[in-house]
Write an enzyme that holds these catalytic residues in place. Structure first.
Site, mmCIF file in Angstrom:
data_model
loop_
_atom_site.group_PDB
_atom_site.id
_atom_site.type_symbol
_atom_site.label_atom_id
_atom_site.label_comp_id
_atom_site.label_asym_id
_atom_site.label_seq_id
_atom_site.Cartn_x
_atom_site.Cartn_y
_atom_site.Cartn_z
ATOM 1 N N ASP A 99 -11.632 3.690 -3.006
ATOM 2 C CA ASP A 99 -10.468 3.256 -2.238
ATOM 3 C C ASP A 99 -10.646 3.732 -0.801
ATOM 4 O O ASP A 99 -10.720 4.936 -0.547
ATOM 5 C CB ASP A 99 -9.202 3.869 -2.836
ATOM 6 C CG ASP A 99 -8.012 2.926 -2.787
ATOM 7 O OD1 ASP A 99 -7.883 2.222 -1.771
ATOM 8 O OD2 ASP A 99 -7.233 2.910 -3.744
ATOM 9 N N ASP A 201 -7.452 -0.514 1.523
ATOM 10 C CA ASP A 201 -5.996 -0.397 1.471
ATOM 11 C C ASP A 201 -5.346 -1.160 2.628
ATOM 12 O O ASP A 201 -5.827 -1.101 3.770
ATOM 13 C CB ASP A 201 -5.627 1.085 1.538
ATOM 14 C CG ASP A 201 -4.160 1.357 1.342
ATOM 15 O OD1 ASP A 201 -3.638 1.017 0.267
ATOM 16 O OD2 ASP A 201 -3.532 1.927 2.265
ATOM 17 N N GLU A 265 -6.793 -5.295 -0.160
ATOM 18 C CA GLU A 265 -5.404 -5.317 -0.626
ATOM 19 C C GLU A 265 -4.595 -6.135 0.368
ATOM 20 O O GLU A 265 -4.480 -5.782 1.545
ATOM 21 C CB GLU A 265 -4.820 -3.906 -0.719
ATOM 22 C CG GLU A 265 -3.388 -3.933 -1.260
ATOM 23 C CD GLU A 265 -2.619 -2.651 -1.026
ATOM 24 O OE1 GLU A 265 -1.672 -2.381 -1.783
ATOM 25 O OE2 GLU A 265 -2.942 -1.918 -0.071
ATOM 26 N N HIS A 326 -1.131 0.670 -9.112
ATOM 27 C CA HIS A 326 -0.385 1.915 -8.921
ATOM 28 C C HIS A 326 0.889 1.738 -8.112
ATOM 29 O O HIS A 326 1.655 2.705 -7.961
ATOM 30 C CB HIS A 326 -1.286 2.940 -8.233
ATOM 31 C CG HIS A 326 -1.745 2.503 -6.876
ATOM 32 N ND1 HIS A 326 -2.638 1.469 -6.700
ATOM 33 C CD2 HIS A 326 -1.439 2.937 -5.638
ATOM 34 C CE1 HIS A 326 -2.847 1.288 -5.410
ATOM 35 N NE2 HIS A 326 -2.129 2.165 -4.738
ATOM 36 N N ASP A 327 1.142 0.536 -7.596
ATOM 37 C CA ASP A 327 2.331 0.281 -6.781
ATOM 38 C C ASP A 327 3.352 -0.622 -7.465
ATOM 39 O O ASP A 327 4.409 -0.898 -6.885
ATOM 40 C CB ASP A 327 1.936 -0.374 -5.452
ATOM 41 C CG ASP A 327 1.240 0.573 -4.500
ATOM 42 O OD1 ASP A 327 1.546 1.777 -4.554
ATOM 43 O OD2 ASP A 327 0.397 0.111 -3.715
#
Length: 552
Positions: A99, A201, A265, A326-327
């Site tokens: 990430d 990200d 992302e 994870h969000d």
């Protein structure tokens, strides 16, 4: 398809390292814990692990506030632990994706510490500093994704700095070539350690409007929504200059071999999402497609978004699909455990690269986290709106013990009460969610029609979705055709694939089908109690059932 790359054929598995396995008893997962459980990924049948941030960080946003791009935070281990992890992963045939968090750093990063020393600092322009608006106050109306103004006043210099997220996460100035060079050096640091790619990200945030114009009001905003929804993020995100930055990233990865993957992302409408493939496919390899996470779970809407996405892809653009991360709330929490099995079949039989979020292969639910135990800064900033991300980040369940085999200490988030949802028990249960995932992933490996084949949506009505996957086999021109039929409803349905069409009878479902007349074999059912030749006549599906069918 000899020219296809591993990430086109493969499946990615996301690991949130705080919650995967704690090897030292401090209640927080770590790199050694991941290394110890790589065998789970092999047994499941995935091809790569994407690991959420483990870099040195004050943990204001649990690692997404990076204080050093070229290190490992002590709570997760050491660089030597990472080297052992990647060596073991490669020995097992697994790829490692990191990430990369380039939009912002921690306010404790040495770059920002130097930048805020004053207007004459050598790194002042590494971040986004602006004078107050005429008459005082923030330079414009941009809002933080975590609520409140995105501008933080610095009394010492009399200027504001911009933070798209927490005030502890100042945004870097990607219009500064020195920032670009420094971040490419960070990528090279990890590439030289053998990583196989990066998930970037909030990549659509990297470049902001050069004139810092106000964002327009959102006409759809209503009371009770998160603060970020008050304005349309027209000027603070998704600027055309982003593509020159992505080109630099692609060039950096390409220098280490053509099979390194760059994933972005991107939470944007599909017409903007696909733009991130770039001109002549020089953008990110995979702009993350979150439509299945965000959509209402009904057959007609899902079928429409699949078709719209396929039609929007640029020629040669490789699709991808995601059910959880994870969000976002876990898929079992969004649509229920029965339909989560159908969703797994959808994810693993659509055209393109699938990503599985850790624990979803078990059917892990969201775990309610009492306000007193909340960890997520977004939840603490905007309590009561349901924006907290703790419920989907709770520890992985390895066994039925009170601490789920995750830790010998006190877990950083609650485990949850569903003891039967765990790796040990589900591995031994041939009808478990884990067994379903393993069967489907095995099917993808065994049948190129599923991993690489063409996609053809079969028109349906009601609660059914159906499609074909086709792939030529060998030099003889033979073609493998698999048909997937999914019942997103809670009642029986049937589909007459043999005769080509289904009349609208009492069941109220219909589809146009195709068959050579050779009959059908069920390769796998989501119920895992059905395999082999199907009775003559229409294919019958039970409630919440999906089937993968082959002719003959």
């Amino acid at each position: 398809m000899e020219s296809t790359l591993w990430w086109q054929r493969g499946t990615i598995y996301q690991i949130y390292p705080r919650s995967f396995l704690d090897s030292n008893g401090d209640g927080i997962g770590d790199l050694e814990g991941i290394r110890q459980r790589l065998g789970h990924l092999v047994a499941l049948g995935v091809d790569a692990a994407w690991i959420s941030p483990f870099f040195p960080s004050p943990m204001a946003d649990f690692g997404y506030d990076v204080a050093d791009y070229c290190g490992v935070d002590p709570i997760f281990g050491t660089l030597e632990d990472f080297d052992r992890l990647i060596a073991e992963a490669h020995r097992l045939g697994l790829r490692i994706i990191l990430d990369f968090v380039p939009n912002h750093t921690s306010d404790q990063h040495p770059w920002f510490v130097e930048s805020r020393q004053g207007r004459d600092s050598a790194k002042r322009d590494w971040y986004i500093w602006r004078d107050p608006a005429p008459g005082g106050g923030p330079p414009n109306n941009w809002v933080s994704n975590f609520g409140g103004s995105a501008w933080q006043f610095d009394p010492a210099s009399g200027q504001y700095y911009y933070h798209a997220f927490l005030k502890e996460q100042p945004d870097l100035n990607w219009r500064n070539p020195a920032v670009v060079d420094a971040m490419m050096a960070a990528l090279r640091f990890w590439l030289e350690r053998g990583v196989d790619g990066f998930r970037v990200d909030v990549i659509w945030h990297l470049i902001k409007d050069g004139a810092f114009r106000d964002n327009p009001p959102n006409p759809g905003f209503s009371h009770g929504q998160p603060d970020i929804n008050r304005f349309l993020q027209i000027h603070s995100t998704d600027q055309p200059e982003i593509f020159r930055i992505i080109t630099r990233m692609r060039e950096t990865l390409a220098a280490y071999g053509g099979d390194r993957v760059l994933i972005g992302e991107i939470y944007l409408p599909v017409e903007r999402l696909v733009a991130y493939y770039g001109e002549r496919l020089a953008g990110v390899h995979l702009p993350f497609n979150f439509q299945l996470i965000l959509a209402s779970w009904n057959a007609r809407g899902i079928a429409r978004l699949i078709d719209d996405y396929e039609q929007a892809l640029p020629e040669g653009g490789w699709p991808n699909w995601v059910l959880g991360n994870h969000d976002q709330r876990r898929v079992a929490g969004r649509i229920g455990s029965a339909q989560a099995r159908v969703a797994a079949m959808l994810l693993l039989t659509l055209r393109g690269t699938p990503t599985i979020y850790y624990g979803d292969e078990l059917g892990m639910p969201d775990v309610p986290v009492p306000p007193a135990l909340a960890q997520d800064p977004w939840e603490r900033n905007e309590p009561g709106l349901g924006v907290g991300r703790d419920p989907e980040r709770t520890p992985m369940r390895w066994d039925a013990s009170p601490k789920a085999g995750f830790t010998t200490g006190e877990p950083w988030l609650p485990i949850g009460p569903e003891r039967e949802i765990n790796v040990a028990d589900e591995t031994a249960d041939p009808r478990s969610m884990f067994s379903l995932h393993r069967r489907l992933l095995g099917l993808r490996r065994a049948h190129e029609a599923l991993s690489l084949g063409q996609f053809e949506l079969i028109p349906t009505t009601g609660d059914l979705i159906a499609y074909r996957r086709r792939q030529e086999k060998g030099e003889g021109g033979t073609e493998e055709v698999l048909t997937v039929v999914l019942n997103l409803g809670s009642r029986d349905a049937e589909l007459d694939l043999g005769q080509g069409a289904l009349g609208h009878g009492a069941l109220g479902h219909g589809a146009v089908g195709h068959s050579t007349g050779a009959g059908w074999r069920c390769l796998v059912s989501t119920h895992l109690d059905r395999e082999g030749a199907e009775p003559a006549g229409p294919i019958r599906l039970r409630p919440d059932e999906g089937l993968v069918l082959a002719e003959g």
